[in-house]
Scaffold this motif. Sequence first.
Motif, PDB file in Angstrom:
ATOM      1  N   ARG A  48      44.606  41.716  30.701  1.00 35.98           N
ATOM      2  CA  ARG A  48      44.380  42.069  31.688  1.00 35.98           C
ATOM      3  C   ARG A  48      43.355  42.684  32.426  1.00 35.98           C
ATOM      4  NH1 ARG A  48      45.250  37.588  35.182  1.00 35.98           N
ATOM      5  NH2 ARG A  48      47.131  36.722  33.628  1.00 35.98           N
ATOM      6  N   ILE A  49      42.666  42.431  32.615  1.00 34.77           N
ATOM      7  CA  ILE A  49      40.943  43.156  33.622  1.00 34.77           C
ATOM      8  C   ILE A  49      41.396  42.876  34.814  1.00 34.77           C
ATOM      9  CG2 ILE A  49      39.126  44.550  33.379  1.00 34.77           C
ATOM     10  CD1 ILE A  49      38.759  43.795  30.405  1.00 34.77           C
ATOM     11  N   PHE A  50      41.158  44.231  36.394  1.00 34.81           N
ATOM     12  CA  PHE A  50      41.628  44.013  37.307  1.00 34.81           C
ATOM     13  C   PHE A  50      40.083  44.496  37.635  1.00 34.81           C
ATOM     14  CE2 PHE A  50      45.581  43.839  36.569  1.00 34.81           C
ATOM     15  CZ  PHE A  50      46.521  41.994  37.916  1.00 34.81           C
ATOM     16  N   LEU A  51      38.826  43.370  38.447  1.00 38.30           N
ATOM     17  CA  LEU A  51      37.908  44.003  38.906  1.00 38.30           C
ATOM     18  C   LEU A  51      38.390  44.141  40.088  1.00 38.30           C
ATOM     19  CD1 LEU A  51      35.828  41.685  36.942  1.00 38.30           C
ATOM     20  CD2 LEU A  51      35.901  44.273  36.479  1.00 38.30           C
ATOM     21  N   PRO A  52      37.636  44.528  41.307  1.00 39.02           N
ATOM     22  CA  PRO A  52      38.248  44.965  42.463  1.00 39.02           C
ATOM     23  C   PRO A  52      38.330  43.576  42.833  1.00 39.02           C
ATOM     24  CG  PRO A  52      36.809  46.742  41.736  1.00 39.02           C
ATOM     25  CD  PRO A  52      36.690  45.729  40.823  1.00 39.02           C
ATOM     26  N   GLU A  53      36.828  43.075  43.295  1.00 40.49           N
ATOM     27  CA  GLU A  53      36.992  41.492  44.264  1.00 40.49           C
ATOM     28  C   GLU A  53      36.968  40.686  43.060  1.00 40.49           C
ATOM     29  OE1 GLU A  53      34.404  42.334  46.971  1.00 40.49           O
ATOM     30  OE2 GLU A  53      35.070  43.587  48.127  1.00 40.49           O
ATOM     31  N   ALA A  54      36.753  39.522  43.776  1.00 37.68           N
ATOM     32  CA  ALA A  54      37.099  37.898  43.083  1.00 37.68           C
ATOM     33  C   ALA A  54      35.931  37.698  42.961  1.00 37.68           C
ATOM     34  CB  ALA A  54      37.408  36.915  44.188  1.00 37.68           C
ATOM     35  N   ASN A  55      34.401  38.328  43.812  1.00 44.88           N
ATOM     36  CA  ASN A  55      32.948  38.129  43.847  1.00 44.88           C
ATOM     37  C   ASN A  55      32.858  38.741  42.057  1.00 44.88           C
ATOM     38  OD1 ASN A  55      33.192  40.486  44.848  1.00 44.88           O
ATOM     39  ND2 ASN A  55      31.585  39.696  45.798  1.00 44.88           N
ATOM     40  N   GLU A  56      33.225  39.882  42.252  1.00 47.16           N
ATOM     41  CA  GLU A  56      32.497  40.917  40.568  1.00 47.16           C
ATOM     42  C   GLU A  56      33.146  39.892  39.421  1.00 47.16           C
ATOM     43  OE1 GLU A  56      32.204  45.058  40.681  1.00 47.16           O
ATOM     44  OE2 GLU A  56      33.368  44.483  42.945  1.00 47.16           O
ATOM     45  N   VAL A  57      34.322  39.373  39.334  1.00 49.11           N
ATOM     46  CA  VAL A  57      34.652  38.289  38.430  1.00 49.11           C
ATOM     47  C   VAL A  57      33.505  37.308  37.692  1.00 49.11           C
ATOM     48  CG1 VAL A  57      36.674  36.686  37.775  1.00 49.11           C
ATOM     49  CG2 VAL A  57      37.474  39.087  39.384  1.00 49.11           C
ATOM     50  N   VAL A  58      32.906  36.497  39.369  1.00 43.68           N
ATOM     51  CA  VAL A  58      32.317  35.939  38.841  1.00 43.68           C
ATOM     52  C   VAL A  58      30.927  36.808  38.426  1.00 43.68           C
ATOM     53  CG1 VAL A  58      30.547  34.363  39.855  1.00 43.68           C
ATOM     54  CG2 VAL A  58      32.948  34.017  40.680  1.00 43.68           C
ATOM     55  N   PHE A  59      30.604  37.873  38.865  1.00 45.76           N
ATOM     56  CA  PHE A  59      29.774  38.152  38.303  1.00 45.76           C
ATOM     57  C   PHE A  59      29.513  38.897  36.789  1.00 45.76           C
ATOM     58  CE2 PHE A  59      27.020  42.163  37.502  1.00 45.76           C
ATOM     59  CZ  PHE A  59      26.126  41.696  37.804  1.00 45.76           C
ATOM     60  N   ILE A  85      46.972  40.267  48.721  1.00 50.93           N
ATOM     61  CA  ILE A  85      47.206  39.381  47.018  1.00 50.93           C
ATOM     62  C   ILE A  85      48.521  40.234  46.531  1.00 50.93           C
ATOM     63  CG2 ILE A  85      46.570  39.135  44.690  1.00 50.93           C
ATOM     64  CD1 ILE A  85      43.403  39.434  45.989  1.00 50.93           C
ATOM     65  N   LYS A  86      49.742  39.617  46.500  1.00 51.03           N
ATOM     66  CA  LYS A  86      50.961  39.631  46.124  1.00 51.03           C
ATOM     67  C   LYS A  86      50.381  40.236  44.079  1.00 51.03           C
ATOM     68  CE  LYS A  86      55.684  39.405  46.168  1.00 51.03           C
ATOM     69  NZ  LYS A  86      56.138  41.349  45.791  1.00 51.03           N
ATOM     70  N   MET A  87      50.584  41.231  43.886  1.00 50.48           N
ATOM     71  CA  MET A  87      50.541  40.871  42.243  1.00 50.48           C
ATOM     72  C   MET A  87      51.610  41.346  41.431  1.00 50.48           C
ATOM     73  SD  MET A  87      47.899  43.213  42.957  1.00 50.48           S
ATOM     74  CE  MET A  87      46.831  42.967  41.387  1.00 50.48           C
ATOM     75  N   THR A  88      51.890  40.507  41.776  1.00 51.99           N
ATOM     76  CA  THR A  88      53.824  40.388  41.130  1.00 51.99           C
ATOM     77  C   THR A  88      53.442  38.634  40.152  1.00 51.99           C
ATOM     78  OG1 THR A  88      55.326  39.520  42.594  1.00 51.99           O
ATOM     79  CG2 THR A  88      55.775  41.472  41.105  1.00 51.99           C
ATOM     80  N   ASP A  89      52.377  38.157  41.338  1.00 51.82           N
ATOM     81  CA  ASP A  89      51.298  36.006  41.480  1.00 51.82           C
ATOM     82  C   ASP A  89      50.517  36.678  40.238  1.00 51.82           C
ATOM     83  OD1 ASP A  89      53.889  36.172  43.171  1.00 51.82           O
ATOM     84  OD2 ASP A  89      51.943  35.179  45.451  1.00 51.82           O
ATOM     85  N   ARG A  90      49.879  37.973  39.928  1.00 52.50           N
ATOM     86  CA  ARG A  90      48.396  37.984  39.442  1.00 52.50           C
ATOM     87  C   ARG A  90      49.210  38.247  37.828  1.00 52.50           C
ATOM     88  NH1 ARG A  90      45.446  36.626  42.418  1.00 52.50           N
ATOM     89  NH2 ARG A  90      43.808  35.990  41.160  1.00 52.50           N
ATOM     90  N   VAL A  91      50.320  38.458  37.659  1.00 51.02           N
ATOM     91  CA  VAL A  91      50.640  38.764  36.311  1.00 51.02           C
ATOM     92  C   VAL A  91      51.103  37.966  35.732  1.00 51.02           C
ATOM     93  CG1 VAL A  91      52.246  40.086  34.964  1.00 51.02           C
ATOM     94  CG2 VAL A  91      50.927  41.292  36.983  1.00 51.02           C
ATOM     95  N   LYS A  92      51.091  37.869  34.811  1.00 53.98           N
ATOM     96  CA  LYS A  92      51.557  36.552  33.484  1.00 53.98           C
ATOM     97  C   LYS A  92      52.368  37.897  31.836  1.00 53.98           C
ATOM     98  CE  LYS A  92      49.533  32.830  35.768  1.00 53.98           C
ATOM     99  NZ  LYS A  92      49.019  33.815  36.666  1.00 53.98           N
ATOM    100  N   PRO A  93      53.741  36.474  32.038  1.00 53.89           N
ATOM    101  CA  PRO A  93      54.851  37.628  31.006  1.00 53.89           C
ATOM    102  C   PRO A  93      54.482  38.405  29.969  1.00 53.89           C
ATOM    103  CG  PRO A  93      55.193  35.271  32.240  1.00 53.89           C
ATOM    104  CD  PRO A  93      54.527  35.836  32.434  1.00 53.89           C
ATOM    105  N   GLU A  94      52.914  37.110  29.555  1.00 54.83           N
ATOM    106  CA  GLU A  94      52.225  37.408  28.178  1.00 54.83           C
ATOM    107  C   GLU A  94      51.339  38.952  28.191  1.00 54.83           C
ATOM    108  OE1 GLU A  94      49.648  34.229  29.988  1.00 54.83           O
ATOM    109  OE2 GLU A  94      51.917  34.826  29.265  1.00 54.83           O
ATOM    110  N   ASP A  95      51.096  39.324  29.500  1.00 48.48           N
ATOM    111  CA  ASP A  95      50.342  40.547  29.675  1.00 48.48           C
ATOM    112  C   ASP A  95      50.933  41.855  29.195  1.00 48.48           C
ATOM    113  OD1 ASP A  95      48.439  39.096  30.873  1.00 48.48           O
ATOM    114  OD2 ASP A  95      49.251  39.371  32.764  1.00 48.48           O
ATOM    115  N   GLN A  96      50.326  42.207  28.586  1.00 48.61           N
ATOM    116  CA  GLN A  96      50.874  44.071  27.980  1.00 48.61           C
ATOM    117  C   GLN A  96      49.554  44.724  28.370  1.00 48.61           C
ATOM    118  OE1 GLN A  96      50.696  43.942  23.599  1.00 48.61           O
ATOM    119  NE2 GLN A  96      52.714  41.539  23.035  1.00 48.61           N
ATOM    120  N   ILE A  97      48.761  44.994  28.666  1.00 49.98           N
ATOM    121  CA  ILE A  97      47.415  46.574  29.167  1.00 49.98           C
ATOM    122  C   ILE A  97      47.234  45.639  30.485  1.00 49.98           C
ATOM    123  CG2 ILE A  97      45.569  47.412  28.740  1.00 49.98           C
ATOM    124  CD1 ILE A  97      47.209  46.745  25.437  1.00 49.98           C
TER     125      ILE A  97
END
Length: 244
Positions: A67-78, A109-121
């Motif tokens: 899972r790659i975290f970019l700073p903001e939602a609009n950057e994910v779209v870009f 944004i609560k980070m635990t809500d964004r993470v999925k059980p299968e995420d490893q990196i």
Amino acid sequence: MHDWQATVATELALKDDKQLLEIEIPTAGLASVPGDAEGGIEMTESMQLIHEYCKRFVPSEKVTKTRIFLPEANEVVFAKKTVFQGSMFKLDYLTKPSLFEDFGFGSKIKMTDRVKPEDQIFLVAYPYFNVNEMLVVEELYEEAVRNTERKLIIFNGELDRIRTGYYPPFFYPKLAKLSKTFLPKLESVYYIHNFKGQRGGTLFRCYPGPWKVLRKVNGKYVTLHKQESMPTLKEVALDILPSA
């Protein structure tokens, strides 16, 4: 060349059970310093570096578990429309911009809500444009990485801003606290910081090697100084480079 070195350094660090990693590579060319490129260009260059790094470093069976975290939602779209178009990597974001963003307020944004059980990196991309971003990264580490098998990589976080007290502790007490609580847990696996000027040089580290202060002489890098622990930027600028 540098993304290949960064990949090898990361792999060696993970084999040594390092869990929290830092990578810092100049975006506007290997001889550049932060701010050489305009902010938006710096972010796009970082995004391209991260994409190349991930393609080299992440094995195919772990692409969908990264899972790659970019700073903001609009950057994910870009990113999905450009650099990461068609990629299987999971793209996510740290903060939602708000009307008060310039004052350091973003939607929580609560980070635990964004993470999925299968995420490893988890790879966090350049979390430095908003003062809240590194606080969210610490939360991600505490809630989803610490005491697990997961790994967290901070890529071009400009963490030296926190290390050097760029943010006054009086105004940013939580951020200043990170230099004592969070940053010491980091392993700088691949790091380049350039110093400009007549007696300039480069602070460099490639895991598991020592920290080196280099200077380019006749087209080749010469080692002026080396030590096991990271010197402060002030020590390099005021003591090591002038006396070499």
